[in-house]
Each structure stands twice: as structure tokens, then as C-alpha cells.
Motif scaffolding. Structure first.
Motif, short mmCIF file in Angstrom:
data_model
loop_
_atom_site.label_atom_id
_atom_site.label_comp_id
_atom_site.label_asym_id
_atom_site.label_seq_id
_atom_site.Cartn_x
_atom_site.Cartn_y
_atom_site.Cartn_z
N PRO A 58 -5.42 7.94 -3.45
CA PRO A 58 -4.89 6.57 -3.46
C PRO A 58 -6.02 5.55 -3.47
O PRO A 58 -7.13 5.84 -3.03
N PRO A 59 -5.75 4.35 -3.97
CA PRO A 59 -6.78 3.30 -3.94
C PRO A 59 -7.04 2.84 -2.52
O PRO A 59 -6.24 3.08 -1.61
N SER A 60 -8.15 2.17 -2.34
CA SER A 60 -8.48 1.61 -1.03
C SER A 60 -7.42 0.60 -0.60
O SER A 60 -7.01 -0.25 -1.39
N PRO A 61 -6.94 0.67 0.65
CA PRO A 61 -5.98 -0.34 1.12
C PRO A 61 -6.53 -1.76 1.01
O PRO A 61 -5.77 -2.70 0.80
N VAL A 62 -7.85 -1.90 1.15
CA VAL A 62 -8.46 -3.23 1.04
C VAL A 62 -8.31 -3.76 -0.39
O VAL A 62 -7.95 -4.92 -0.60
N VAL A 63 -8.57 -2.90 -1.37
CA VAL A 63 -8.43 -3.32 -2.76
C VAL A 63 -6.96 -3.60 -3.08
O VAL A 63 -6.64 -4.57 -3.77
N ALA A 64 -6.08 -2.74 -2.59
CA ALA A 64 -4.65 -2.95 -2.84
C ALA A 64 -4.19 -4.30 -2.28
O ALA A 64 -3.43 -5.03 -2.94
N GLU A 65 -4.66 -4.64 -1.08
CA GLU A 65 -4.29 -5.92 -0.49
C GLU A 65 -4.89 -7.09 -1.28
O GLU A 65 -4.20 -8.07 -1.57
N ALA A 66 -6.16 -6.96 -1.63
CA ALA A 66 -6.83 -8.03 -2.37
C ALA A 66 -6.18 -8.24 -3.74
O ALA A 66 -5.96 -9.38 -4.17
N TRP A 67 -5.88 -7.14 -4.42
CA TRP A 67 -5.21 -7.22 -5.73
C TRP A 67 -3.85 -7.89 -5.60
O TRP A 67 -3.47 -8.73 -6.40
N SER A 68 -3.10 -7.52 -4.56
CA SER A 68 -1.78 -8.10 -4.34
C SER A 68 -1.88 -9.61 -4.08
O SER A 68 -1.08 -10.40 -4.60
N ARG A 69 -2.87 -10.00 -3.30
CA ARG A 69 -3.04 -11.43 -2.99
C ARG A 69 -3.41 -12.22 -4.25
O ARG A 69 -2.90 -13.32 -4.48
N LEU A 70 -4.32 -11.66 -5.05
CA LEU A 70 -4.73 -12.35 -6.26
C LEU A 70 -3.56 -12.49 -7.24
O LEU A 70 -3.38 -13.53 -7.87
#
Length: 215
Positions: free
Chosen positions: A90-102
Motif C-alpha cells: 500500500p502507499p504511504s498513509p502520509v502520501v495518501a493524506e497529502a494527495w487527498s488534501r490536494l
């Protein structure tokens, strides 16, 4: 052909009549399915076999040709990609959150604010985005703003200056520069193409990015 996120316009075409299948991944969907750092695909085009293995394209094409209808062909594609997803990390939760926010703000979030929102340093986000998105946050924001400007319904703004303001550009000139870089055309030229497509009965753009694997 496999292609990653692009920060310049790309034109392509072919002669004659053909049928093709196009799969549009979200960056995190591509990261999970392809299994390689996505900076290798950013601003590049590669033969699928370079990533998916020798003969993958030929085998998949043969299976598609053997199917009599598109329902069966989509099942072939679903099966081929699902097999690759079975053991994917799975992708990094940090990247997933950042991508979702953007995505939620259509790129209207600075790199500094994104770092604060995710609780990670800007340098760390740069590294993670390069690996799992393919481009740094600033470039991803630029693409998302362009996507928003390109697909925003015409009834929500009165002029190109209004469009620039709604989509987070400094001014109309800033938006025009980005459109020329990313699409090779001005906002007015692209709007004309969209209007012509709508007049021919094409589906209106709804502003959403493609979703694959719900990522």
C-alpha cells in the motif's frame, strides 16, 4: 505505452483505423499496480513490457482480440490488473493524506501548508511524492489547478479572469502560461474545442479525476 504525470504538452496519433484500451490510473493506483517508483515514469513514455514483464503486452492483446465484445475485454483488463494488485504494497498513509488534501482543494494548497497539515517536513514529502506520485507537490498542485480550470462548468464564471481567480492562479496571465505549458494551447483555444465537442453531443467534463481501484 505507459506514461506518467506530464508537466509539458504531448501530442500523439496514429494512421488508419484501430481499437484501443486506455486505463487512467490515479497516481497511487499506478504506484500499487506497476510496482516501481513513479519518478521513472514522470514526463516519460515507456513500453509496458519494460515494467510489466517481457511479453505482457502481446499476451494481453491476444486475450483482448479473442473476446467478442467489450464486456469481455474489460474483464480481461480487470483480471490482468487485479493480479498485479494482489500482493501490492500500500502507499504511504502520509502520501495518501497529502494527495487527498490536494485533490480536495484542486491544488490550492502551498507546499508549506501541506507539510503542516500532514505533520511531515517539506523535504520528506518531496521524497515520498517523487516515489509514489512521480512529481513534487508543487508540480502536482499545478496539474490539479489546470484540471480544475479545464473542467469547471462555464456557468460558474463570467470571464477567463474569473476562471483564473476561481482556480487559484495569481492572474489570467499565470493561467495562460500554465495552459500553454501543460496543453500547448491557451484557455480560450481549449474552451473552443470543448464547446465544439459539446455541440457534437460529447459528454461534458465534470471536473473529477479518473479513479482506478478507488484510490
Amino acid at each position: 505505452m505507459l506514461a506518467g504525470l506530464q508537466t509539458s504538452s504531448v501530442k500523439g496519433g496514429y494512421e488508419g483505423v484501430a481499437e484501443s484500451v486506455e486505463v487512467e490510473f490515479t497516481p497511487l493506483g499506478a504506484y500499487m499496480c506497476l510496482g516501481l517508483p513513479l519518478h521513472h515514469l514522470a514526463n516519460r513514455h515507456m513500453h509496458p513490457d519494460e515494467v510489466l514483464g517481457t511479453g505482457w503486452s502481446a499476451r494481453t492483446t491476444e486475450q483482448l482480440i479473442a473476446e467478442p465484445d467489450w464486456e469481455g475485454r474489460w474483464a480481461v483488463i480487470d483480471s490482468a490488473l487485479t493480479r498485479r494488485m494482489a500482493d501490492a504494497s500500500p502507499p504511504s498513509p502520509v502520501v495518501a493524506e497529502a494527495w487527498s488534501r490536494l485533490r480536495a482543494c484542486h491544488g490550492q494548497l502551498s507546499a508549506k501548508d501541506l507539510a503542516v497539515a500532514t505533520g511531515r517536513g517539506s523535504r520528506r514529502l518531496q521524497v515520498l511524492f517523487r516515489e509514489q506520485i512521480g512529481l513534487p507537490p508543487q508540480s502536482v498542485s499545478r496539474i490539479l489547478r489546470f484540471q480544475r480550470a479545464l473542467t469547471l462548468p462555464s456557468g460558474t464564471r463570467r470571464s477567463l479572469a474569473d476562471l483564473a481567480a476561481l482556480c487559484g492562479y495569481y492572474d489570467q496571465a499565470h493561467m495562460t502560461r500554465d495552459f500553454r505549458d501543460l496543453a500547448g494551447l491557451t484557455p480560450a483555444q481549449l474552451r473552443t474545442l470543448a464547446d465544439h465537442a459539446a455541440a457534437r453531443g460529447g459528454s461534458p467534463a465534470d471536473g473529477r479525476l479518473p479513479h482506478v481501484f478507488n484510490r
